[in-house]
Scaffold this motif. Structure first.
Motif, PDB file in Angstrom:
ATOM      1  N   ARG A 171       0.761  -1.271  -0.053  1.00  0.00           N
ATOM      2  CA  ARG A 171      -0.051   0.023  -0.170  1.00  0.00           C
ATOM      3  C   ARG A 171       0.850   1.429   0.017  1.00  0.00           C
ATOM      4  O   ARG A 171       0.383   2.530  -0.383  1.00  0.00           O
ATOM      5  CB  ARG A 171      -0.773  -0.005   1.102  1.00  0.00           C
ATOM      6  N   SER A 172       2.284   1.233   0.416  1.00  0.00           N
ATOM      7  CA  SER A 172       2.957   2.245   0.588  1.00  0.00           C
ATOM      8  C   SER A 172       4.499   1.942   0.429  1.00  0.00           C
ATOM      9  O   SER A 172       4.677   0.823   0.334  1.00  0.00           O
ATOM     10  CB  SER A 172       2.824   2.925   1.963  1.00  0.00           C
ATOM     11  N   TYR A 174       8.224   3.385   1.886  1.00  0.00           N
ATOM     12  CA  TYR A 174       8.747   4.274   3.151  1.00  0.00           C
ATOM     13  C   TYR A 174      10.306   4.209   2.880  1.00  0.00           C
ATOM     14  O   TYR A 174      11.005   3.186   2.624  1.00  0.00           O
ATOM     15  CB  TYR A 174       8.678   3.415   4.514  1.00  0.00           C
ATOM     16  N   VAL A 185       6.899   8.479   4.491  1.00  0.00           N
ATOM     17  CA  VAL A 185       6.053   7.274   3.852  1.00  0.00           C
ATOM     18  C   VAL A 185       5.229   8.000   2.729  1.00  0.00           C
ATOM     19  O   VAL A 185       4.708   8.988   2.970  1.00  0.00           O
ATOM     20  CB  VAL A 185       5.345   6.776   4.920  1.00  0.00           C
ATOM     21  N   SER A 187       1.962   6.795   0.020  1.00  0.00           N
ATOM     22  CA  SER A 187       1.153   5.935  -0.382  1.00  0.00           C
ATOM     23  C   SER A 187       1.075   5.461  -1.802  1.00  0.00           C
ATOM     24  O   SER A 187       1.489   6.368  -2.638  1.00  0.00           O
ATOM     25  CB  SER A 187      -0.346   6.365   0.212  1.00  0.00           C
ATOM     26  N   HIS A 190      -0.262   8.587  -3.765  1.00  0.00           N
ATOM     27  CA  HIS A 190       0.443   9.593  -3.621  1.00  0.00           C
ATOM     28  C   HIS A 190       1.452   9.626  -5.032  1.00  0.00           C
ATOM     29  O   HIS A 190       2.007  10.339  -5.566  1.00  0.00           O
ATOM     30  CB  HIS A 190       1.096   9.901  -2.548  1.00  0.00           C
TER      31      HIS A 190
END
Length: 221
Positions: A171-172, A174, A185, A187, A190
């Motif tokens: 989902r993301s 980092y 972080v 997403s 984004h």
């Protein structure tokens, strides 16, 4: 061959230069096999030996000072150690490459008024998955210096083939340093990769001075 006499033994010892001075008694003890011969040593010899030792010590001191001068010339202070960057000093950005969404570009900008350092290779991990991206080439130990207002660039390829059946979905993403001094972080939405980031055997570049350098290292263009 005839055995050497006492005088010959003293000559043989002198030729080997195996001796030590006894400054108190001003005698030289000359070992040769089991025979020990004591021989008076003139005061001038003792003084000359002491002078040689002092001269060698002075020469060593001069050489040591010369090494210091080579590393820190007169009028220039030795460079101070640059402190690591912290969260409050950096702005971290990330976005997927529009034409190749399996590659995500990162950047860190030093907003502070002093130089700081980041680790040479960013730590890139993925939400809900174990592990982190490996560097595209070995090495990368040490730090990367970021001057005030300077930016460093990196890129991660999250998967080699989007159709790979082994692909995982995160989902993301980092990005941080290993010590946790700073991080960001992002997403999938984004980044621009859709609802998930496809991940399998991800690799990351080292920090680079330009975006184009990071693109070349990850295999773009």
């Amino acid at each position: 061959m005839s055995r050497p006499g006492k005088g010959d033994r003293c000559s043989a010892i002198g030729s080997q230069r195996r001796f030590r001075y006894n400054p108190t008694g001003r005698t030289a003890v000359l070992p040769f096999g089991r025979t020990v011969v004591r021989q008076a040593v003139p005061s001038t010899v003792i003084r000359e030996s002491v002078m040689r030792i002092r001269a060698l010590a002075a020469a060593s001191a001069v050489l040591a000072s010369g090494a210091v001068l080579l590393t820190a010339p007169a009028g220039h202070a030795a460079p101070a150690r640059v402190a690591p960057c912290t969260q409050g000093e950096l702005t971290v950005r990330a976005a997927a490459v529009p034409a190749e969404r399996t590659v995500v570009r990162f950047s860190v900008t030093n907003r502070g008024g002093r130089a700081c350092t980041v680790e040479r290779v960013p730590v890139v991990s993925f939400g809900g998955l174990d592990g982190a991206a490996l560097p595209v080439r070995e090495g990368g130990k040490g730090t990367y210096r970021l001057g005030a207002r300077e930016t460093a660039y990196a890129a991660v390829r999250t998967i080699g083939d989007p159709a790979d059946p082994e692909a995982r979905r995160a989902r993301s993403v980092y990005v941080s340093d290993a010590a946790g001094r700073w991080g960001g972080v992002f997403s999938a939405g984004h980044l621009g990769t859709g609802t998930r980031v496809l991940v399998w055997e991800p690799v990351t570049t080292w920090w680079q001075p330009s975006r184009s350098a990071a693109d070349r290292e990850i295999g773009l263009g």
